[in-house]
Design an enzyme around this catalytic site. Structure first.
Site, PDB file in Angstrom:
ATOM      1  CG  ASP A 110      17.286  92.842 -22.988  1.00 43.54           C
ATOM      2  OD1 ASP A 110      18.433  92.406 -23.219  1.00 43.54           O
ATOM      3  OD2 ASP A 110      16.265  92.143 -23.060  1.00 43.54           O
ATOM      4  CG  HIS A 148      17.916  89.049 -21.904  1.00 40.80           C
ATOM      5  ND1 HIS A 148      16.997  89.433 -22.853  1.00 40.80           N
ATOM      6  CD2 HIS A 148      18.068  87.694 -22.066  1.00 40.80           C
ATOM      7  CE1 HIS A 148      16.620  88.375 -23.569  1.00 40.80           C
ATOM      8  NE2 HIS A 148      17.257  87.315 -23.105  1.00 40.80           N
ATOM      9  CB  SER A 182      14.965  85.271 -24.329  1.00 46.52           C
ATOM     10  OG  SER A 182      16.130  85.575 -25.052  1.00 46.52           O
ATOM     11  CE1 TYR A 185      14.672  80.815 -24.431  1.00 47.58           C
ATOM     12  CE2 TYR A 185      15.692  78.919 -25.498  1.00 47.58           C
ATOM     13  CZ  TYR A 185      15.733  80.247 -25.129  1.00 47.58           C
ATOM     14  OH  TYR A 185      16.830  81.019 -25.455  1.00 47.58           O
TER      15      TYR A 185
END
Length: 694
Positions: free
Chosen positions: A626, A661, A543, A463
């Site tokens: 999203d 999302h 993301s 991430y």
């Protein structure tokens, strides 16, 4: 193993003559038209891309078997951490394959649970989710938020806990907000935006949030405006009532930066003004509780790993501030106040430690956890003598414990039964050096007996942003991968919160390339230590993690066999133009700033695809609803990738419908997507299926 036909006929993506100028640099944007999700052209493109993608996925022999095994494994009771309001206990539970977890209420821990709210009854396909709840102090009323099809937009209602019937209250256009009741239970505080245009509500930029008070039984247009700042369009507001009911604590946020302001209003004095206690964006401040006019706050001011301080609002000058729990080597994540003592959750090398201190900051004890993993919960009131917490790891499903604050004893309250043997798997934590010699931690989990032949299929996940920490967590989906003989690796990259604010800042704005270097170094370490090789290595992230995958596959396409960027931020020059994208400038920097533009342009996945390059096999995933990272990011990246890519590796985009999302996604959609993801990797990494799930 039978191979899916190697050549894929991609839909034609129209190129338009769109050129923008940034600080004297001309930048082409030939797929700008895909930013309009509602146009006939975009809708036709989505349909054509999904046709190609699902035709490919459906030909993979193991796909159906994977879906069956996922469904089988997923079918276990999942419990949330119970919490208490008034004399009642509340908790979430999913029987196994329910699309949404159900909220239950208990009049006593030994009593018979009853359903308070079942979101599965609100839609036929499970796409309406419960996105927030707030229980009044007496446990009689519940404010709750619903979101549809994964959108960030919420509608809030109020339910009588005794009868499970809704009152007349109905609030709309709420986003990035919870609710907090006044002590008398007559109403609650919440934040919302002005009503958007219906046709563009999922794309429009979100500015000018306002903090309101809603009194029960009145319409929304009668709500009392508590605080707004017409001169500060980017400010957002979170209102929280202190446990004693005296203060409204207003946290003021701007973007996704952890730095915030802290204001308060004395609710015991009618028409009292909002007082600016902290009025500079210099550090993060979280309100823990108060003793009269003395506020306890968790802050990283002069302490990037966090500390607990006390500020007396009658003497708010800095020379009067007191330090209660100083900064340590561990990162102070959160603090609860129970049994007149502080329960403090720390991160040590990306796993949880829990300690208990008295109100003067003296250590009482460390709470024993079942192993190296992640703990959460420990909520409750200041006088509560018991609480609950959950513990999970890569091989331990979330187990709920009841904790006695007086004796320090933990007992298992709910333990899920999953159809696999955790003793068959092991996790190790390693530390490797990044490009600039910074030491980075990484967890690797796999089935015991895995041999380091250099040929194991390996899925590397990351991430690296927004001060978010990746800590050990259980995933049925990842168990499937390990059953196939795969290794699952999680790298704790800079930009996250694993080592505090300094670690975060080392991976943001002009330092963002460090994050990609950290991830690439993780891949190289796994190869050098003979876990895998480039032909067997896949990378994934969602993301900001989708951006990570997009940047790394464009910078080092030869290093990976497959890439799975999910709901990623792929256009680093236009992200501020949509919904809440402007808020990410605090982490990414702004394309309006010449120096930050150069850094963004240098790694933006969309702008760094090179024609004629053989890219990894790629399955891009996004969703039509999203409104966090709008799907245009993935649409444009897919179109550009298909145009630039040379070679037989498939580059596909999977566009989920009636989803957003990720939050609130129904179980059926989660299982379908996981089956497609692993089937794609089995096919493209040529994973032997003799060890496949049965």
């Amino acid at each position: 193993m039978s191979k899916v036909k190697s050549s894929v006929n991609y839909p034609v993506s129209l190129r338009v003559d769109q050129v923008d100028r940034y600080h004297g640099v001309e930048v082409a944007d030939p797929y700008r038209w895909l930013e309009d999700p509602n146009s006939e052209e975009t809708q036709a493109w989505i349909e054509a891309q999904n046709q190609v993608t699902f035709d490919y996925l459906q030909q993979i022999p193991i796909r159906q078997k994977l879906k069956q095994r996922l469904t089988q494994l997923w079918d276990y009771e999942k419990y949330g951490v119970p919490f208490k309001e008034g004399d009642r206990y509340f908790y979430f539970k999913n029987d196994g394959l329910q699309n949404q977890s159900v909220l239950y209420v208990l009049d006593s821990l030994e009593g018979e649970p009853r359903v308070l709210l079942d979101p599965n009854q609100l839609s036929d396909d499970g796409t309406v989710a419960l996105s927030g709840i707030a229980i009044s102090e007496d446990g009689q009323l519940m404010a709750y938020g619903l979101s549809a099809s994964g959108s960030d937009w919420q509608e809030w209602k109020v339910r009588n806990v005794e009868t499970a019937e809704d009152l007349s209250d109905h609030l709309k256009w709420i986003k990035f907000s919870g609710a907090s009741w006044t002590k008398d239970g007559k109403g609650f505080f919440y934040s919302r935006y002005d009503e958007p245009q219906e046709s563009t509500q999922f794309n429009d930029i979100n500015y000018y949030q306002k903090l309101y008070y809603h009194r029960l039984g009145t319409s929304q247009n009668e709500d009392i405006l508590i605080y707004d700042r017409p001169d500060e369009k980017e400010w957002g507001f979170s209102g929280e009532v202190s446990e004693d009911g005296r203060y409204l604590i207003i946290s003021v946020w701007m973007g996704t930066d952890s730095k915030n302001l802290l204001f308060y209003q004395d609710l015991s004095v009618p028409e009292s003004p909002v007082v600016e206690l902290i009025n500079q964006f210099e550090a993060s401040y979280s309100f823990i509780d108060n003793e009269g006019s003395c506020f306890w706050l968790r802050t990283d001011l002069d302490a990037p790993r966090g500390r607990l301080i006390a500020i007396d609002t009658e003497k708010p000058q800095r020379e009067h501030w007191q330090e209660i729990i100083p900064e340590t080597e561990q990162v102070l994540e959160s603090i609860g106040l129970l049994n007149q003592s502080f329960v403090v959750l720390y991160l040590q090398d990306a796993h949880t430690l829990v300690k208990v201190f008295n109100l003067d900051g003296a250590l009482i004890r460390e709470i024993d956890l079942p192993g190296i993993g992640s703990a959460g919960g420990f909520s409750g009131k200041r006088c509560d003598r018991e609480t609950f917490f959950s513990f999970t790891s890569f091989t331990t499903p979330p187990t709920i414990y009841r904790y006695n604050m007086v004796t320090g004893e933990s007992t298992i309250f709910r333990q899920p039964q999953v159809d696999f043997n955790p003793d068959d798997y092991e996790t190790q934590q390693v530390f490797y050096l990044s490009k600039d010699k910074t030491q980075i931690p990484m967890f690797i989990t796999y089935k015991k007996g895995l041999k380091r032949t250099g040929d194991n299929p390996t899925y590397l996940y990351g991430y690296g942003g927004f001060n978010i920490s990746l800590t050990p967590s259980f995933s049925v989906s990842n168990i499937i991968w390990m059953e196939l003989g795969g290794a699952f690796a999680v790298a704790n990259l800079r930009g996250g919160g694993e080592y505090g604010e300094a670690w975060h800042q080392a991976g943001m704005r002009l330092n963002k390339q460090n994050v990609f270097d950290d991830f690439i170094a993780a891949a190289e370490w796994l190869i050098a230590n003979r876990y895998t090789n480039p032909a067997k290595l896949a990378i994934g992230g969602g993301s900001n993690g989708g951006l990570l995958v997009g940047a790394c596959m464009t910078q080092r396409p030869e290093l990976f066999a497959a890439a799975l960027p999910a709901v990623g931020v792929m256009d680093m020059l236009r992200f501020p133009q949509f919904t809440i994208g402007w808020a990410w400038c605090s982490d990414y920097g702004s394309p309006d700033n010449p120096e930050e533009f150069q850094a963004l342009y240098a790694y933006s996945p969309l702008h760094n695809l090179k024609p004629g390059t053989a890219y990894p096999a790629t399955l891009i995933t996004t969703a039509d609803r999203d409104d966090r990272v709008v799907p245009a990011h993935s649409f444009k990246f897919a179109a550009a990738l298909q145009a630039a890519h040379q070679g037989e590796n498939p580059v596909l985009i999977r566009i989920e419908t009636k989803a957003g999302h990720g939050a609130g996604k129904p179980t059926t959609k989660i299982i379908e997507e996981a089956a497609d993801k692993w089937a794609f990797l089995v096919e493209t990494l040529e994973v032997p299926v003799s060890d496949s799930p049965s």
